[in-house]
Design an enzyme around this catalytic site. Sequence first.
Site, PDB file in Angstrom:
ATOM      1  N   GLU A 105      28.016  42.738  56.738  1.00 53.18           N
ATOM      2  CA  GLU A 105      26.581  42.522  56.984  1.00 53.18           C
ATOM      3  C   GLU A 105      26.364  41.278  57.848  1.00 53.18           C
ATOM      4  O   GLU A 105      25.395  41.205  58.602  1.00 53.18           O
ATOM      5  CB  GLU A 105      25.827  42.437  55.645  1.00 53.18           C
ATOM      6  CG  GLU A 105      25.726  43.823  55.013  1.00 53.18           C
ATOM      7  CD  GLU A 105      25.620  43.862  53.509  1.00 53.18           C
ATOM      8  OE1 GLU A 105      25.344  42.814  52.882  1.00 53.18           O
ATOM      9  OE2 GLU A 105      25.842  44.948  52.937  1.00 53.18           O
TER      10      GLU A 105
ATOM     11  N   LYS B  21      24.338  39.195  47.182  1.00 58.33           N
ATOM     12  CA  LYS B  21      23.571  39.369  48.435  1.00 58.33           C
ATOM     13  C   LYS B  21      22.210  38.680  48.306  1.00 58.33           C
ATOM     14  O   LYS B  21      22.102  37.656  47.643  1.00 58.33           O
ATOM     15  CB  LYS B  21      23.476  40.861  48.793  1.00 58.33           C
ATOM     16  CG  LYS B  21      24.860  41.518  48.816  1.00 58.33           C
ATOM     17  CD  LYS B  21      24.887  42.881  49.455  1.00 58.33           C
ATOM     18  CE  LYS B  21      26.305  43.426  49.419  1.00 58.33           C
ATOM     19  NZ  LYS B  21      26.439  44.710  50.104  1.00 58.33           N
TER      20      LYS B  21
ATOM     21  N   GLY C 284      27.355  49.968  49.731  1.00 59.09           N
ATOM     22  CA  GLY C 284      25.983  50.292  49.354  1.00 59.09           C
ATOM     23  C   GLY C 284      25.616  51.750  49.546  1.00 59.09           C
ATOM     24  O   GLY C 284      24.441  52.107  49.483  1.00 59.09           O
TER      25      GLY C 284
ATOM     26  N   HIS D 154      31.661  38.973  56.005  1.00 58.37           N
ATOM     27  CA  HIS D 154      31.181  40.232  55.416  1.00 58.37           C
ATOM     28  C   HIS D 154      30.603  41.105  56.529  1.00 58.37           C
ATOM     29  O   HIS D 154      30.025  40.591  57.488  1.00 58.37           O
ATOM     30  CB  HIS D 154      30.111  39.923  54.359  1.00 58.37           C
ATOM     31  CG  HIS D 154      29.728  41.130  53.569  1.00 58.37           C
ATOM     32  ND1 HIS D 154      28.866  42.090  54.059  1.00 58.37           N
ATOM     33  CD2 HIS D 154      30.113  41.555  52.354  1.00 58.37           C
ATOM     34  CE1 HIS D 154      28.736  43.048  53.155  1.00 58.37           C
ATOM     35  NE2 HIS D 154      29.483  42.746  52.114  1.00 58.37           N
TER      36      HIS D 154
ATOM     37  N   GLU E 120      36.757  46.113  52.928  1.00 61.47           N
ATOM     38  CA  GLU E 120      35.506  46.795  52.620  1.00 61.47           C
ATOM     39  C   GLU E 120      35.157  47.747  53.757  1.00 61.47           C
ATOM     40  O   GLU E 120      34.582  47.324  54.766  1.00 61.47           O
ATOM     41  CB  GLU E 120      34.368  45.773  52.477  1.00 61.47           C
ATOM     42  CG  GLU E 120      34.583  44.792  51.344  1.00 61.47           C
ATOM     43  CD  GLU E 120      33.252  44.240  50.857  1.00 61.47           C
ATOM     44  OE1 GLU E 120      32.963  44.401  49.673  1.00 61.47           O
ATOM     45  OE2 GLU E 120      32.499  43.682  51.658  1.00 61.47           O
TER      46      GLU E 120
ATOM     47  N   ASN F 152      29.085  40.029  44.578  1.00 61.95           N
ATOM     48  CA  ASN F 152      28.343  39.591  45.767  1.00 61.95           C
ATOM     49  C   ASN F 152      26.890  39.977  45.535  1.00 61.95           C
ATOM     50  O   ASN F 152      26.520  41.131  45.694  1.00 61.95           O
ATOM     51  CB  ASN F 152      28.930  40.293  46.997  1.00 61.95           C
ATOM     52  CG  ASN F 152      28.150  39.987  48.266  1.00 61.95           C
ATOM     53  OD1 ASN F 152      27.256  39.143  48.265  1.00 61.95           O
ATOM     54  ND2 ASN F 152      28.494  40.684  49.337  1.00 61.95           N
TER      55      ASN F 152
ATOM     56  N   SER G 134      31.014  50.182  47.035  1.00 64.92           N
ATOM     57  CA  SER G 134      30.565  51.075  45.963  1.00 64.92           C
ATOM     58  C   SER G 134      31.507  51.091  44.751  1.00 64.92           C
ATOM     59  O   SER G 134      31.690  52.140  44.120  1.00 64.92           O
ATOM     60  CB  SER G 134      30.333  52.489  46.504  1.00 64.92           C
ATOM     61  OG  SER G 134      29.308  52.472  47.493  1.00 64.92           O
TER      62      SER G 134
HETATM   63  P1  PGA Z   1      28.482  47.553  47.220  1.00 66.65           P
HETATM   64  O1  PGA Z   1      28.705  46.252  48.167  1.00 66.65           O
HETATM   65  O2  PGA Z   1      29.345  47.337  46.008  1.00 66.65           O
HETATM   66  O3  PGA Z   1      27.012  47.539  46.903  1.00 66.65           O
HETATM   67  O4  PGA Z   1      28.906  48.726  48.004  1.00 66.65           O
HETATM   68  C1  PGA Z   1      29.956  45.665  48.311  1.00 66.65           C
HETATM   69  C2  PGA Z   1      29.880  44.503  49.231  1.00 66.65           C
HETATM   70  O5  PGA Z   1      29.129  44.570  50.223  1.00 66.65           O
HETATM   71  O6  PGA Z   1      30.569  43.486  49.032  1.00 66.65           O
END
Ligand code: PGA
Length: 245
Positions: free
Chosen positions: A95, A10, A166, A93, A160, A8, A205
Amino acid sequence: MPQLIAGNWKMNCLSAEAIALAEAIAAGASGITAELLVCPTALHVAAVAKALAGTAVAVGGQDCHQATHGAHTGDIAAPMLRDAGAGWVILGHSERRQNHGETDELVREKTVAAVEAGLRPIVCVGETADQRSGGQETEVVGWQLAGSLPKPFDGVIAYEPVWAIGTGKTATEQDVAVMHAFIREELVRQFGDAGQTVRILYGGSVKASNAVSLMAVPDVGGALVGGASLNAEEFLTIARAARAG
Ligand code: PGA
């Protein structure tokens, strides 16, 4: 079924960087048995799809609108993603849920639209830190699954935990095992036998250093990788940690 390792990206990469990253991943993909997917920003889906044509790496979007077309300024319809070369789309997601107020019902409508357009949806669920410290994590994820998935559901789930995205904090193998077993139970409750084969990705992560242990947890069907997917070598190392079947 092989594990799915999905990147992803982003809101990262200018077009040349996106193409270079895609090409580097494709160049290193030989011998990897996991299914590979990269999800650039919608603006770069077409260019990345072109760069990856004929390779083992698929392309997906990060969101789509629930309508096929119309007066929705700034939005992108699922058929447009498909037309640009996407085979997949990430939906719901955290976000999007947090920053754009997406509800379970909206995620379900988007999932229907994606499948109708020929895209394979990856529907994300996961609890916040407060919900986990309050002992509500399974309840929250249960509601998200009940509300976000259409019947029948032909797609993938990504668990997640919001607090792991993140942050560098990863859920423990035990946390992941417990939640994936719960999600499997819920999928079987909602969809019967068909719920047995839905892949459940872990995200939050995931990196080269923890991928082997996370991918070995029972009922983990792959990974949704954010930050670490922006580095081709790290993403490929994660993919090499995946189980073949
Ligand atoms: P990350 O993000 O691996 O940077 O924690 C995962 C995601 O949001 O899909």
